[in-house]
Scaffold this active site. Structure first.
Site, mmCIF file in Angstrom:
data_model
loop_
_atom_site.group_PDB
_atom_site.id
_atom_site.type_symbol
_atom_site.label_atom_id
_atom_site.label_comp_id
_atom_site.label_asym_id
_atom_site.label_seq_id
_atom_site.Cartn_x
_atom_site.Cartn_y
_atom_site.Cartn_z
ATOM 1 N N HIS A 53 0.803 -1.180 0.040
ATOM 2 C CA HIS A 53 0.097 -0.072 0.056
ATOM 3 C C HIS A 53 1.097 1.203 0.022
ATOM 4 C CE1 HIS A 53 -3.975 1.663 0.375
ATOM 5 N NE2 HIS A 53 -3.669 2.458 1.406
ATOM 6 N N HIS A 99 -10.441 2.422 -0.876
ATOM 7 C CA HIS A 99 -10.755 2.218 0.518
ATOM 8 C C HIS A 99 -11.497 0.804 0.507
ATOM 9 C CE1 HIS A 99 -10.354 4.641 4.316
ATOM 10 N NE2 HIS A 99 -8.979 4.636 3.704
ATOM 11 N N ASN A 100 -10.964 -0.108 -0.202
ATOM 12 C CA ASN A 100 -11.887 -1.504 -0.325
ATOM 13 C C ASN A 100 -11.837 -2.201 0.882
ATOM 14 O OD1 ASN A 100 -11.735 -0.575 -3.190
ATOM 15 N ND2 ASN A 100 -10.076 -1.893 -3.632
ATOM 16 N N GLN A 320 -7.982 10.075 11.583
ATOM 17 C CA GLN A 320 -8.096 10.988 10.296
ATOM 18 C C GLN A 320 -8.016 12.555 10.570
ATOM 19 O OE1 GLN A 320 -9.504 9.517 7.045
ATOM 20 N NE2 GLN A 320 -7.970 8.281 8.241
ATOM 21 N N ASP A 501 -5.838 6.792 -11.631
ATOM 22 C CA ASP A 501 -6.430 5.351 -11.662
ATOM 23 C C ASP A 501 -6.643 4.794 -10.292
ATOM 24 O OD1 ASP A 501 -3.652 4.367 -11.174
ATOM 25 O OD2 ASP A 501 -3.006 4.569 -13.157
ATOM 26 N N GLY A 538 -2.649 8.275 -8.994
ATOM 27 C CA GLY A 538 -3.139 7.011 -9.154
ATOM 28 C C GLY A 538 -3.010 6.181 -7.602
ATOM 29 N N ASN A 539 -3.321 4.903 -7.596
ATOM 30 C CA ASN A 539 -3.467 4.100 -6.463
ATOM 31 C C ASN A 539 -3.562 2.651 -6.938
ATOM 32 O OD1 ASN A 539 -5.960 2.744 -4.821
ATOM 33 N ND2 ASN A 539 -4.335 3.262 -3.459
ATOM 34 N N SER A 541 -4.467 -1.043 -5.545
ATOM 35 C CA SER A 541 -4.976 -1.886 -4.585
ATOM 36 C C SER A 541 -5.221 -3.368 -4.776
ATOM 37 C CB SER A 541 -6.541 -1.291 -4.226
ATOM 38 O OG SER A 541 -7.080 -2.312 -3.259
#
EC number: 6.3.5.3
Length: 741
Positions: A53, A99-100, A320, A501, A538-539, A541
């Site tokens: 991550h 944020h799966n 947060q 993405d 992007g990201n 996961s």
């Protein structure tokens, strides 16, 4: 929670394995990087910073295939978000995040904090967020658990975004069995700034202050980054502590304070970064690494909302609504006062130091003393094995599947009730799409459109991803994902600028999954080069699996486009009776992976036909020219359900109808050949439109007064009342959500 074990106990009990480090990585850290055993806190830091991550250790080799530059790109990957020049000294800032895993465990907070995190990425760059989007993928709506997840995720997105006063203007929601145990919750945010206000996440200048601003630190979200880099088990209850809890009202104050600082007091500021995954350790290390400097922090100064927190807990917490600033020496009190005006804490917790060491103090002891680079740059990258899945090899030898239909009308009625196609109004109405009063086009169209205040310009934005296509043919599916986003942007009258993405895949240690990732990136990269839409952020996961079953490889493409004149924005719904209707692009036997295949077979199989992307790009450019000249009255892209569904959608919500005569058999009415649109053109503009578009269009009919869909095919014809079709389309999902399981 493990007690503070000694370095020797950590090694002996192999605690690092529980935290996500491999045996090889731990030995490399001990033997090659440190020359000693890391202590408890240091082992924790390595475990999160070396997670997929944070480090992208598995995906980095293939992410390098993406183009990330052109003459408009001001900031590519590597900062909180990407930035693109839109003229007049302004720029658009955007980024998407997943944020799966948190959303599968604690769907409301998981989705809400996903929105909060992506908004912080935007205002950390100095921009004001102007719009949110999402891309949501769930299991079939046939059980109580899935319905609960859907309701909570939608409520979490709406709850956070609405409190922040940021409109949610576009998105997608799809349904497939593979997402039942591992839903996908991808959030995207778009912001605007003056180019002179661009910020960097850096900590440079010896003696400059490192300041912590925002909410207090608690024990929520510890090891969230590690959690996001591992497979799911059945017992998700035990993983709740890794999910953060959000406070949008705190974030609203934090956003306004940060924007005041970045816009009005740049001379106080050196750098600013969101505390996201891996909390303080990630933000502080990354800021030091980018500036090639050292950092010394006193963790006793970190505002804490729980008693007795250890250094490990303080550093790994993902509480947060927190930001880390690097402030010029002498301006600490100025910054403190600014944040106090918003009822926010701003505390000096450390300094930028000479050299490259990362030193942490806690309760009078040095609990960490390691080079910054060991956490950020020295991650052990191992080449991944790749293997073509057997299903791909088998599909190459199969004949193209062509359905046999008895009735085009009945098929259309059934497709309109498929959850992925059916109206999502019951969900999108949860979101405030009009707040800030700059929304030109909201949810339900090809793209959301936001006016840029003080100019004639507007921004179009969309999220698109079809895991079924990538599952059947990763390379072609990757091209389709980018093209679908570009088609939506152009359909709104906008020039595609760039993409962000979210690459949602299974376990990269599985050679077949890694092959899917690699091949789909090849396809996406080719499309990005052809369409001139670089990847600016992007990201990734990975590990999206539930009890060993992976999701479809799902690449979500978030794209933003520029409309030069907001009054030239093209709607998705027909406008004028008598307008001519044209099909843009050619239709082929593209049924594999389609909604029709799923409807008839309850599964997807086969290979995808490749297509001429250069040719599609050429006529899409021409289409944009016609739109900029005001020749097109309305436009709608063809995606799930093909031409039949798109024609119906173009008259939903209107008092008009459509009459078309098509030189095709009824099956082709539902083909999903990529790169196609239907446009309506007033009779006065027909000649000019046809001259520009040439052979790439087919006149198919016109907009009519009667509120009917009148379709003639070579082997079938029907007339359907629009009101009846619309009723089926609108009631399908509410009916499923209310049904007893």
């Amino acid at each position: 929670m493990n007690k503070e074990l000694t370095p020797e106990q950590i090694k002996e009990q192999k605690v690092y394995l529980e935290w996500g480090l491999t045996q090889k990585e731990y030995e490399y850290i001990c033997d090659k990087l440190l020359g000693r055993l890391p202590n408890y806190t240091e082992t924790g830091l390595f475990s999160v910073m070396w997670s997929e991550h944070c480090s992208y250790k598995k995906s980095k080799p293939v992410l390098k295939l993406f183009p990330n530059k052109n003459e408009r790109v001001l900031q590519g990957p590597g900062e909180g978000a990407g930035i693109v020049d839109i003229g007049d000294n302004q720029a658009v800032v955007f980024k998407a995040e997943s944020h799966n895993h948190p959303s599968a465990v604690e769907p409301y907070e998981g989705a809400a904090t996903g929105v909060g995190g992506i908004l912080r990425d935007i205002f950390s760059m100095g921009a004001r967020p102007i719009a949110s989007l999402d891309s949501l993928h769930f299991g079939e709506i046939d059980n109580a658990r899935t319905k609960y997840l859907i309701n909570e995720v939608v409520a979490g997105i709406g709850g956070y975004g609405n409190c922040m006063g940021i409109p949610t203007v576009a998105g997608e929601i799809t349904f497939d069995d593979c997402y039942a145990g591992n839903p996908l919750v991808n959030a995207m945010s778009v912001g605007i700034l003056d180019q002179s206000h661009i910020q960097k996440g850096q900590a440079k200048g010896i003696g400059n202050a490192v300041m912590y601003v925002g909410a207090k630190t608690g024990r929520d979200g510890i090891h969230g980054a590690t959690f996001a880099s591992a497979d799911f088990a059945d017992d998700k209850e035990t993983q709740r502590s890794a999910v953060q809890v959000g406070d949008p009202f705190m974030e609203k104050l934090l956003m306004e304070a940060c924007i005041e600082l970045t816009n009005n007091h740049q001379d106080w500021l050196v750098g600013i970064q969101d505390m996201g995954a891996a909390g303080i350790v990630s933000s502080s290390c990354e800021m030091s690494s980018k500036a090639n400097s050292g950092m010394e922090l006193n963790l006793d100064m970190v505002p804490q909302r729980e008693e007795g927190m250890s250094a490990y807990e303080i550093m790994l917490s993902e509480s947060q609504e927190r930001m880390l600033l690097c402030v010029k020496k002498g301006h600490e009190n100025d910054v403190k006062k600014l944040f106090e005006d918003y009822n926010l804490e701003a505390v000096v917790i450390g300094r930028v130091t000479e050299g490259h060491d990362y030193i942490l103090h806690h309760k009078g002891e040095v609990v960490t003393n390691i080079p910054v680079s060991t956490l950020t740059d020295d991650v052990l990258e191992e080449p991944s094995e790749e293997r073509v899945p057997q299903r791909i090899l088998d599909n190459k030898n199969k004949d193209t599947w062509v359905p046999q239909l008895s009735s085009a009308k009945e098929t259309l009625e059934a497709l309109l009730q498929q959850p992925t196609i059916a109206s999502k109004k019951m969900f999108t109405e949860t979101y405030d799409s009009q707040v800030r009063t700059s929304t030109v086009v909201g949810p339900g169209s090809d793209a959301g459109v936001i006016r840029i205040r003080g100019t004639k310009k507007a921004l179009a934005m969309t999220t698109d991803g079809n895991g079924r296509f990538i599952y059947l043919n990763p390379e072609v599916g990757g091209k389709i994902a980018v093209l679908e986003a570009a088609t939506n942007i152009i359909s709104s009258g906008a020039l595609p600028l760039a993409i962000t993405d979210c690459l949602n895949y299974g376990d990269p240690n599985d050679p077949e999954i890694y092959w899917e990732l690699h091949q789909s990136i090849n396809g996406m990269a080719e499309a990005c080069r052809t369409l001139d839409t670089p990847v600016i952020s992007g990201n990734v996961s990975l590990y999206n699996e539930n009890n060993g079953e992976a999701i479809y490889p799902t690449a979500m493409i978030g794209m933003v486009g520029l409309i030069k004149d907001v009054y030239r924005t093209v709607p998705s719904f027909v406008q004028n009776t008598g307008d001519k209707l044209y099909l843009v692009g050619k239709t082929g036997n593209d049924f594999n992976g389609s909604e029709l295949q799923k409807l008839l077979n309850n599964k997807i199989t086969g290979d995808l036909n490749d297509f001429d992307l250069e040719k599609v790009n050429s006529y899409l450019k021409n289409l944009l020219v016609t739109m900029e000249q005001g020749l097109v009255s309305s436009s709608h892209d063809l995606s799930e359900g093909g031409l039949g569904v798109s024609l119906a959608e173009m008259v939903f919500g209107t008092d008009k109808g459509i009459k078309v005569s098509l030189d095709m058999k009824k099956e082709l009415l539902f083909s999903e050949t990529p790169g196609r649109l239907v446009v309506s053109v007033s009779k006065d503009n027909v000649a000019a439109f046809e001259e520009i578009m040439g052979e790439d269009i087919t006149e198919i009919g016109e907009v009519q007064v009667d509120h009917q869909l009148d379709i003639t095919l070579t082997d079938d014809n029907f007339v359907a009342e629009v009101s009846e079709l619309e009723k089926l389309w609108e009631e399908a999902i509410p009916c499923l959500m209310k049904s007893k399981d």
